[in-house]
Design a protein around this motif. Structure first.
Motif, short mmCIF file in Angstrom:
data_model
loop_
_atom_site.label_atom_id
_atom_site.label_comp_id
_atom_site.label_asym_id
_atom_site.label_seq_id
_atom_site.Cartn_x
_atom_site.Cartn_y
_atom_site.Cartn_z
N HIS A 1 15.66 6.75 12.86
CA HIS A 1 16.60 5.85 12.46
C HIS A 1 17.67 5.53 13.55
CE1 HIS A 1 15.48 4.55 8.49
NE2 HIS A 1 15.67 5.91 7.91
N PRO B 1 2.66 7.63 3.36
CA PRO B 1 3.43 8.59 4.42
C PRO B 1 2.94 8.32 5.79
CG PRO B 1 2.80 9.70 2.44
CD PRO B 1 2.23 8.40 2.08
N CYS C 1 3.65 1.38 2.81
CA CYS C 1 4.75 2.52 2.27
C CYS C 1 4.07 3.59 2.03
CB CYS C 1 5.24 1.69 1.08
SG CYS C 1 6.32 0.34 1.27
N ASP D 1 11.44 12.00 10.76
CA ASP D 1 11.92 11.50 9.72
C ASP D 1 13.29 10.63 9.61
OD1 ASP D 1 12.01 10.46 6.90
OD2 ASP D 1 12.98 12.47 6.25
N ILE E 1 0.93 -1.17 0.03
CA ILE E 1 0.05 0.18 0.03
C ILE E 1 0.88 1.14 0.28
CG2 ILE E 1 -1.87 1.18 1.30
CD1 ILE E 1 -2.61 -1.35 2.31
N SER F 1 -1.74 -1.19 -3.77
CA SER F 1 -2.84 0.01 -3.65
C SER F 1 -2.12 1.32 -3.65
CB SER F 1 -3.68 -0.31 -2.70
OG SER F 1 -4.54 0.84 -2.17
N1 LIG Z 1 13.30 3.25 5.72
C1 LIG Z 1 13.90 4.41 5.07
O1 LIG Z 1 15.14 4.77 4.93
C2 LIG Z 1 12.60 5.27 4.18
C3 LIG Z 1 13.44 6.17 3.36
C4 LIG Z 1 12.35 6.93 2.58
C5 LIG Z 1 10.84 6.89 3.18
N2 LIG Z 1 10.59 6.15 4.01
C6 LIG Z 1 9.19 6.04 4.68
O2 LIG Z 1 8.49 5.44 3.54
C7 LIG Z 1 7.18 6.17 3.61
C8 LIG Z 1 6.66 6.66 2.65
O3 LIG Z 1 7.80 7.67 1.86
P1 LIG Z 1 8.17 7.53 0.30
O4 LIG Z 1 9.59 8.32 0.17
O5 LIG Z 1 7.83 6.31 -0.52
O6 LIG Z 1 7.08 8.70 -0.10
P2 LIG Z 1 6.28 8.98 -1.71
O7 LIG Z 1 5.69 10.34 -1.31
O8 LIG Z 1 7.48 8.85 -2.50
O9 LIG Z 1 5.24 7.75 -1.82
C9 LIG Z 1 4.16 7.67 -1.06
C10 LIG Z 1 3.24 6.96 -1.77
O10 LIG Z 1 1.92 6.67 -0.85
C11 LIG Z 1 0.71 7.18 -1.76
N3 LIG Z 1 -0.37 7.41 -0.52
C12 LIG Z 1 -0.37 8.52 0.26
N4 LIG Z 1 -1.52 8.35 0.89
C13 LIG Z 1 -1.93 6.93 0.79
C14 LIG Z 1 -3.10 6.17 1.25
N5 LIG Z 1 -3.88 6.82 2.36
N6 LIG Z 1 -3.22 5.09 0.67
C15 LIG Z 1 -2.46 4.51 -0.17
N7 LIG Z 1 -1.50 5.29 -0.88
C16 LIG Z 1 -1.26 6.49 -0.32
C17 LIG Z 1 1.22 8.43 -2.34
O11 LIG Z 1 0.31 8.37 -3.51
C18 LIG Z 1 2.53 7.83 -2.92
O12 LIG Z 1 2.52 7.05 -4.00
C19 LIG Z 1 7.38 7.26 4.77
O13 LIG Z 1 6.61 6.60 5.88
C20 LIG Z 1 8.66 7.58 5.02
O14 LIG Z 1 8.97 7.76 6.23
C21 LIG Z 1 11.49 5.37 4.77
#
Ligand SMILES: NC(=O)c1ccc[n+]([C@@H]2O[C@H](COP(=O)([O-])OP(=O)(O)OC[C@H]3O[C@@H](n4cnc5c(N)ncnc54)[C@H](O)[C@@H]3O)[C@@H](O)[C@H]2O)c1
Length: 199
Positions: free
Chosen positions: A183, A75, A73, A179, A10, A35
């Protein structure tokens, strides 16, 4: 439950793309569904990874009886409601960091996990780095005594500005601490090998 665990992702943005090679390499699980609220991105992701079961409504994935694991995955602000719904639907959940923006959210997620008997895992991949595991083993051996203070820091110097999607506060629920701080902020300040049954 099937032998090969079936996964629904998701939120198919940046970090989901990073998860996909890991799932592809697994002999124990395969991604069968995805999704995202943004349809065009979902279609593109599905085409790239050969996933055809796609829905812009996460409930379709969460309530699919064929799916064993939900990989969240999105926000941060959407982690808790999606994880709780998935656990209540009898799925295991892996959820991106931070698990949620507030301790109250996380306690609700843990309560849902306990009620479901399923696994809730946070994608804190730094915990699996060789240096992290080596330091943890050292602490647990007792060689460092009782840890009462630790200092850690993290500086992001590249990839700025990050994509706006998840850094808007309405989506992230916080700033840099929530954010990248998650980590490196660990409970080591309270760690006692003796209290944990170590030396
Ligand atoms: N582990 C890591 O090092 C790391 C690195 C980057 C991001 N993250 C985490 O991953 C998560 C997402 O970050 P990202 O960089 O992929 O963001 P992103 O904005 O690139 O992707 C998020 C996706 O989620 C979708 N989305 C938003 N709300 C939604 C909902 N209610 N239902 C379904 N889809 C939905 C958006 O359309 C988008 O495609 C965050 O929690 C961030 O903290 C972790």
């Amino acid at each position: 439950m099937s032998t090969i665990l079936k996964v629904g992702v998701i939120g198919v943005g940046g970090i989901a793309k990073t998860h996909m090679p890991g799932w592809a390499a697994s002999e124990l699980a395969e991604v069968v569904a995805g999704s995202d609220v943004f349809g065009p991105a979902l279609e593109a992701w599905g085409a790239t990874h050969g996933v055809t079961r796609l829905s812009t409504d996460a409930a379709d994935i969460i309530n699919d009886p064929d799916i064993d694991i939900i990989d969240i995955c999105t926000p941060n602000m959407y982690h808790a409601p999606l994880a709780i719904a998935a656990l209540e639907a009898g799925k295991h959940v892996i959820c991106e960091k931070p698990l949620a923006p507030t301790p109250a959210d996380i306690r609700q997620m843990i309560a849902a996990r306990d009620a479901s008997g399923k696994t809730l895992m946070t994608a804190q991949h730094f915990r699996f780095k060789g240096s992290s595991k080596a330091l943890k083993a050292e602490i647990e051996s007792g060689s460092l005594g009782d840890i009462y203070h630790a200092r850690s820091w993290m500086l992001r110097r590249g990839w700025i500005p990050a994509r706006p999607g998840f850094i808007y506060k309405k989506n992230s629920g916080g700033g840099p601490t929530i954010d990248i701080g998650v980590h490196i902020l660990v409970s080591v300040t309270k760690y006692s090998p003796r209290a944990a049954g170590g030396v």
